[in-house]
Design a protein around this motif. Structure first.
Motif: not given
Length: 339
Positions: A176-202
């Protein structure tokens, strides 16, 4: 800006040359003496008590939640392409790899896989329900938290690459599609994890596009899987930039085909899948026996992908070599490691 390469793609390997190797398939990798086996759709995995995981990539190919066939050298191709990319991107993001004891095998760190699949897209493309092209055609302009302009055409380059994350569905489920806000709101990843993963992926995607362009290819989109190791560090897992996890197009014909409204020329990784769909309803009907020539043509597609992506020549083995015997021999040093 669109690609400018005019390099012509290599032709498929000679099917006749592959015929003597049709029997050299790794269908199962059941290895006595290795503990904690988990059989996935493509990989057979073994967890060692010291925190290492042995991943054996077989030649199985599946679709429609069903096994379809075994394709000679498919597992080796995927393992070696992933190795090519892991070795060229380890300065961007650490990966799980510890050793390559066999052409079909990776020994890596066992990770806790993050519950978000990271898909990076550089073009308006795709056919699934979660693809941005499907959603764009349905009228959506806000996708995965990104705003897309009106007037884009299928397979057009985006102004910049975007991340379109999804949930990781259980077997038989749908992502199912997600957004950054959904990921953080649902605590799927922490803000630091999302930042690290996003920068690495790009960063990984940018490097993938750069190297692909040097080989006359366009890396249109790809997916990454990340996990955390015992120290909590985010690590790249699974595979990277293989034909099974990525969409590659041939740069030489892209502009002409785009102008004509035709789909880009690509590795036909759905070769076997398309053959099945043309002959039955694969979700309801028995799967017909897939002819040997279709299997060999699929093998040729994978071998061409290997040679184009890596720039290396795939040397066919001695036809007398049994791939399972070779894997067992090369994993002999890991046997007997039981909990």
């Amino acid at each position: 800006m669109g690609p400018t390469s005019t390099r012509e793609p290599k032709p498929l390997p000679d099917i006749a040359a592959l015929a003597p190797h049709a029997h050299q398939v790794l269908k199962e990798a059941e290895i006595a003496g290795l503990p904690n086996r988990y059989r996935g759709k493509v990989r057979d995995n073994y967890d060692l008590p010291d925190g290492r995981r042995i991943l054996v990539t077989t030649d199985r190919i599946s679709a429609f939640d069903r096994p379809l066939a075994v394709i000679p050298f498919k597992g080796e191709v995927l393992t070696r392409i992933a190795r090519f990319w892991f070795e060229r991107t380890e300065a961007i993001c650490p990966n799980h790899v510890l050793a390559y004891p066999d052409p079909n095998v990776v020994v890596g760190r066992r990770l806790d896989i993050l519950p978000v699949e990271i898909v990076v897209r550089g073009y308006l493309a795709g056919t699934t329900s979660t693809s941005i092209l499907t959603r764009y055609r349905q009228g959506a302009r806000e996708v995965y938290g990104h705003r897309l302009p009106d007037g884009l055409r299928p397979n057009e380059a985006l102004r910049q690459a975007i991340i379109t994350p999804t949930t990781k569905a259980a077997d038989g489920g749908h992502d199912e599609p997600l957004t950054e806000a959904m990921i953080l709101d649902q605590s799927l990843l922490t803000a630091d994890q999302w930042h690290t993963v996003s920068e690495a992926a790009l960063a990984l995607f940018a490097e993938g596009q750069r190297l692909a362009a040097e080989r006359g290819l366009i890396l249109a989109d790809t997916k990454y899987e990340f996990g955390t190791d015992a120290e909590g560090r985010i690590v790249l897992a699974d595979e990277i930039h293989t034909p099974d996890s990525s969409r590659y197009w041939f740069a030489a014909s892209y502009a002409e085909r785009f102008a004509a409204g035709e789909p880009p020329e690509s590795f036909d990784k759905d070769f076997v899948r398309n053959w099945v769909v043309a002959r039955c309803d694969p979700y309801r009907d028995p799967i017909p026996e897939i002819p040997a020539e279709v299997v060999l043509e699929a093998a040729a597609v994978y071998l061409r992908a290997f040679e184009l992506i890596t720039g290396e020549t795939f040397v066919l083995p001695d036809p007398a070599e049994d791939p399972l015997d070779r894997v067992r021999r090369n994993l002999a040093g890991y046997l007997g490691m039981a909990l």
